[in-house]
Design a protein around this motif. Structure first.
Motif, PDB file in Angstrom:
ATOM      1  N   LEU A  22       0.838  -1.194   0.000  1.00 38.29           N
ATOM      2  CA  LEU A  22       0.000   0.000   0.000  1.00 38.29           C
ATOM      3  C   LEU A  22       0.875   1.246   0.000  1.00 38.29           C
ATOM      4  O   LEU A  22       1.855   1.327   0.741  1.00 38.29           O
ATOM      5  CB  LEU A  22      -0.929  -0.004   1.217  1.00 38.29           C
ATOM      6  CG  LEU A  22      -2.020  -1.073   1.156  1.00 38.29           C
ATOM      7  CD1 LEU A  22      -2.651  -1.277   2.517  1.00 38.29           C
ATOM      8  CD2 LEU A  22      -3.069  -0.694   0.127  1.00 38.29           C
ATOM      9  N   ASP A  23       0.508   2.229  -0.815  1.00 36.00           N
ATOM     10  CA  ASP A  23       1.356   3.411  -0.974  1.00 36.00           C
ATOM     11  C   ASP A  23       1.487   4.239   0.294  1.00 36.00           C
ATOM     12  O   ASP A  23       2.438   5.004   0.450  1.00 36.00           O
ATOM     13  CB  ASP A  23       0.900   4.269  -2.154  1.00 36.00           C
ATOM     14  CG  ASP A  23      -0.507   4.815  -2.006  1.00 36.00           C
ATOM     15  OD1 ASP A  23      -1.179   4.561  -0.987  1.00 36.00           O
ATOM     16  OD2 ASP A  23      -0.945   5.503  -2.949  1.00 36.00           O
ATOM     17  N   TRP A  24       0.581   4.087   1.256  1.00 35.94           N
ATOM     18  CA  TRP A  24       0.670   4.839   2.503  1.00 35.94           C
ATOM     19  C   TRP A  24       1.534   4.148   3.559  1.00 35.94           C
ATOM     20  O   TRP A  24       1.828   4.715   4.612  1.00 35.94           O
ATOM     21  CB  TRP A  24      -0.714   5.144   3.081  1.00 35.94           C
ATOM     22  CG  TRP A  24      -1.589   3.943   3.321  1.00 35.94           C
ATOM     23  CD1 TRP A  24      -2.612   3.528   2.527  1.00 35.94           C
ATOM     24  CD2 TRP A  24      -1.534   3.024   4.422  1.00 35.94           C
ATOM     25  NE1 TRP A  24      -3.204   2.394   3.057  1.00 35.94           N
ATOM     26  CE2 TRP A  24      -2.553   2.076   4.222  1.00 35.94           C
ATOM     27  CE3 TRP A  24      -0.740   2.909   5.549  1.00 35.94           C
ATOM     28  CZ2 TRP A  24      -2.790   1.016   5.111  1.00 35.94           C
ATOM     29  CZ3 TRP A  24      -0.959   1.855   6.428  1.00 35.94           C
ATOM     30  CH2 TRP A  24      -1.982   0.922   6.206  1.00 35.94           C
ATOM     31  N   ASN A  25       1.959   2.925   3.292  1.00 29.55           N
ATOM     32  CA  ASN A  25       2.727   2.166   4.279  1.00 29.55           C
ATOM     33  C   ASN A  25       4.228   2.473   4.134  1.00 29.55           C
ATOM     34  O   ASN A  25       5.012   1.656   3.662  1.00 29.55           O
ATOM     35  CB  ASN A  25       2.439   0.667   4.118  1.00 29.55           C
ATOM     36  CG  ASN A  25       2.912  -0.141   5.304  1.00 29.55           C
ATOM     37  OD1 ASN A  25       3.720   0.333   6.106  1.00 29.55           O
ATOM     38  ND2 ASN A  25       2.420  -1.356   5.424  1.00 29.55           N
ATOM     39  N   ALA A  26       4.596   3.686   4.554  1.00 27.71           N
ATOM     40  CA  ALA A  26       5.968   4.158   4.385  1.00 27.71           C
ATOM     41  C   ALA A  26       6.992   3.275   5.097  1.00 27.71           C
ATOM     42  O   ALA A  26       8.098   3.069   4.576  1.00 27.71           O
ATOM     43  CB  ALA A  26       6.086   5.600   4.869  1.00 27.71           C
ATOM     44  N   ASP A  27       6.648   2.753   6.273  1.00 32.74           N
ATOM     45  CA  ASP A  27       7.590   1.894   6.994  1.00 32.74           C
ATOM     46  C   ASP A  27       7.906   0.638   6.191  1.00 32.74           C
ATOM     47  O   ASP A  27       9.064   0.235   6.083  1.00 32.74           O
ATOM     48  CB  ASP A  27       7.039   1.509   8.366  1.00 32.74           C
ATOM     49  CG  ASP A  27       7.002   2.676   9.342  1.00 32.74           C
ATOM     50  OD1 ASP A  27       7.703   3.689   9.099  1.00 32.74           O
ATOM     51  OD2 ASP A  27       6.277   2.571  10.345  1.00 32.74           O
ATOM     52  N   ALA A  28       6.864   0.011   5.629  1.00 30.15           N
ATOM     53  CA  ALA A  28       7.079  -1.200   4.834  1.00 30.15           C
ATOM     54  C   ALA A  28       7.875  -0.878   3.573  1.00 30.15           C
ATOM     55  O   ALA A  28       8.791  -1.629   3.208  1.00 30.15           O
ATOM     56  CB  ALA A  28       5.750  -1.842   4.471  1.00 30.15           C
ATOM     57  N   ILE A  29       7.554   0.222   2.923  1.00 28.34           N
ATOM     58  CA  ILE A  29       8.270   0.589   1.693  1.00 28.34           C
ATOM     59  C   ILE A  29       9.751   0.814   2.002  1.00 28.34           C
ATOM     60  O   ILE A  29      10.626   0.311   1.284  1.00 28.34           O
ATOM     61  CB  ILE A  29       7.618   1.825   1.037  1.00 28.34           C
ATOM     62  CG1 ILE A  29       6.228   1.454   0.510  1.00 28.34           C
ATOM     63  CG2 ILE A  29       8.502   2.373  -0.084  1.00 28.34           C
ATOM     64  CD1 ILE A  29       5.373   2.644   0.097  1.00 28.34           C
ATOM     65  N   ALA A  30      10.052   1.515   3.071  1.00 26.22           N
ATOM     66  CA  ALA A  30      11.448   1.744   3.450  1.00 26.22           C
ATOM     67  C   ALA A  30      12.155   0.420   3.758  1.00 26.22           C
ATOM     68  O   ALA A  30      13.311   0.214   3.361  1.00 26.22           O
ATOM     69  CB  ALA A  30      11.518   2.688   4.644  1.00 26.22           C
ATOM     70  N   PHE A  31      11.465  -0.465   4.444  1.00 26.67           N
ATOM     71  CA  PHE A  31      12.017  -1.781   4.762  1.00 26.67           C
ATOM     72  C   PHE A  31      12.325  -2.547   3.482  1.00 26.67           C
ATOM     73  O   PHE A  31      13.420  -3.102   3.324  1.00 26.67           O
ATOM     74  CB  PHE A  31      11.025  -2.539   5.642  1.00 26.67           C
ATOM     75  CG  PHE A  31      11.378  -3.972   5.911  1.00 26.67           C
ATOM     76  CD1 PHE A  31      12.531  -4.307   6.588  1.00 26.67           C
ATOM     77  CD2 PHE A  31      10.534  -4.990   5.505  1.00 26.67           C
ATOM     78  CE1 PHE A  31      12.855  -5.638   6.860  1.00 26.67           C
ATOM     79  CE2 PHE A  31      10.833  -6.323   5.765  1.00 26.67           C
ATOM     80  CZ  PHE A  31      12.008  -6.638   6.442  1.00 26.67           C
ATOM     81  N   TYR A  32      11.396  -2.563   2.536  1.00 29.64           N
ATOM     82  CA  TYR A  32      11.595  -3.285   1.280  1.00 29.64           C
ATOM     83  C   TYR A  32      12.747  -2.688   0.473  1.00 29.64           C
ATOM     84  O   TYR A  32      13.542  -3.414  -0.122  1.00 29.64           O
ATOM     85  CB  TYR A  32      10.315  -3.295   0.451  1.00 29.64           C
ATOM     86  CG  TYR A  32       9.142  -3.988   1.122  1.00 29.64           C
ATOM     87  CD1 TYR A  32       9.328  -5.074   1.971  1.00 29.64           C
ATOM     88  CD2 TYR A  32       7.847  -3.553   0.903  1.00 29.64           C
ATOM     89  CE1 TYR A  32       8.253  -5.706   2.583  1.00 29.64           C
ATOM     90  CE2 TYR A  32       6.765  -4.180   1.500  1.00 29.64           C
ATOM     91  CZ  TYR A  32       6.978  -5.253   2.341  1.00 29.64           C
ATOM     92  OH  TYR A  32       5.911  -5.873   2.947  1.00 29.64           O
ATOM     93  N   ARG A  33      12.846  -1.365   0.447  1.00 28.48           N
ATOM     94  CA  ARG A  33      13.944  -0.715  -0.281  1.00 28.48           C
ATOM     95  C   ARG A  33      15.286  -1.107   0.336  1.00 28.48           C
ATOM     96  O   ARG A  33      16.261  -1.335  -0.380  1.00 28.48           O
ATOM     97  CB  ARG A  33      13.797   0.804  -0.280  1.00 28.48           C
ATOM     98  CG  ARG A  33      12.594   1.343  -1.025  1.00 28.48           C
ATOM     99  CD  ARG A  33      12.617   1.004  -2.521  1.00 28.48           C
ATOM    100  NE  ARG A  33      11.411   1.481  -3.158  1.00 28.48           N
ATOM    101  CZ  ARG A  33      10.281   0.775  -3.278  1.00 28.48           C
ATOM    102  NH1 ARG A  33      10.204  -0.458  -2.815  1.00 28.48           N
ATOM    103  NH2 ARG A  33       9.229   1.279  -3.893  1.00 28.48           N
ATOM    104  N   ALA A  34      15.333  -1.174   1.670  1.00 26.96           N
ATOM    105  CA  ALA A  34      16.572  -1.551   2.348  1.00 26.96           C
ATOM    106  C   ALA A  34      16.993  -2.982   2.009  1.00 26.96           C
ATOM    107  O   ALA A  34      18.184  -3.311   2.064  1.00 26.96           O
ATOM    108  CB  ALA A  34      16.415  -1.401   3.861  1.00 26.96           C
ATOM    109  N   LEU A  35      16.030  -3.814   1.628  1.00 26.33           N
ATOM    110  CA  LEU A  35      16.326  -5.195   1.235  1.00 26.33           C
ATOM    111  C   LEU A  35      16.696  -5.317  -0.242  1.00 26.33           C
ATOM    112  O   LEU A  35      17.034  -6.396  -0.702  1.00 26.33           O
ATOM    113  CB  LEU A  35      15.126  -6.098   1.529  1.00 26.33           C
ATOM    114  CG  LEU A  35      14.758  -6.271   2.996  1.00 26.33           C
ATOM    115  CD1 LEU A  35      13.500  -7.109   3.127  1.00 26.33           C
ATOM    116  CD2 LEU A  35      15.901  -6.901   3.775  1.00 26.33           C
ATOM    117  N   GLY A  36      16.559  -4.221  -0.990  1.00 28.80           N
ATOM    118  CA  GLY A  36      16.902  -4.247  -2.405  1.00 28.80           C
ATOM    119  C   GLY A  36      15.710  -4.287  -3.339  1.00 28.80           C
ATOM    120  O   GLY A  36      15.884  -4.369  -4.557  1.00 28.80           O
ATOM    121  N   ALA A  37      14.499  -4.233  -2.808  1.00 26.89           N
ATOM    122  CA  ALA A  37      13.313  -4.229  -3.670  1.00 26.89           C
ATOM    123  C   ALA A  37      13.222  -2.899  -4.404  1.00 26.89           C
ATOM    124  O   ALA A  37      13.593  -1.852  -3.884  1.00 26.89           O
ATOM    125  CB  ALA A  37      12.050  -4.456  -2.838  1.00 26.89           C
TER     126      ALA A  37
END
Length: 158
Positions: free
Chosen positions: A121-136
């Motif tokens: 979900l585009d509002w889930n900034a914590d998850a997006i940051a987590f995924y980016r840190a994993l290389g997504a």
């Protein structure tokens, strides 16, 4: 200690509980229509539609991931699609989400998948940051399209 195991018959109530908790987190607490019977059939029936793994922390279930195959015509190979990933609030920040994603990445490689994908979900900034840190990488030019309910029946001519 974190352990990841395949869901097994008898885990339907646990999977349903996690799905309902995820729906509440995603601000859709009344959206879950599936029950234990649907999960039993989808995960363990004669023609399973999906698979799930359960994350345990010190022997207690604290999360799950539900996934299935998609297919890339460009690579000519299957991909692994993560439908749901959920970690209970008390277990967040303890490596459970990372362990689930690492486990599924290994599954994808072992099974010859070209990709491992999911939506967030585009509002889930914590998850997006987590995924980016994993290389997504976000697929910024792509949007998910969905037809369901009456619109699906109309499209089918039913």
């Amino acid at each position: 200690m974190i352990s990841i195991r395949p869901a097994r018959p008898g885990d339907e109530a646990l999977v349903l509980r996690f799905v309902r908790e995820l729906a509440a987190f995603e601000r859709e607490p009344d959206a879950v229509e599936a029950g234990e019977a649907e999960f039993r059939d989808a995960l363990f029936g004669p023609d399973p539609a999906a698979e799930a793994v359960i994350a345990e922390l010190d022997g207690e279930p604290v999360g799950f991931a539900l996934f299935f195959y998609n297919f890339s015509t460009w690579t000519g190979r299957p991909g692994l699609y993560l439908e749901d990933l959920y970690v209970t609030p008390a277990a967040r920040g303890r490596g459970v989400g990372r362990a689930l994603l690492q486990h599924l990445a290994r599954v994808a490689l072992e099974r010859g998948c070209a990709r491992f994908e999911w939506a967030v979900l585009d509002w889930n900034a914590d998850a997006i940051a987590f995924y980016r840190a994993l290389g997504a990488v976000g697929m910024e030019e792509w949007t998910v399209q969905r037809v369901s309910g009456d619109a699906l029946r109309r499209l089918a001519g039913a």
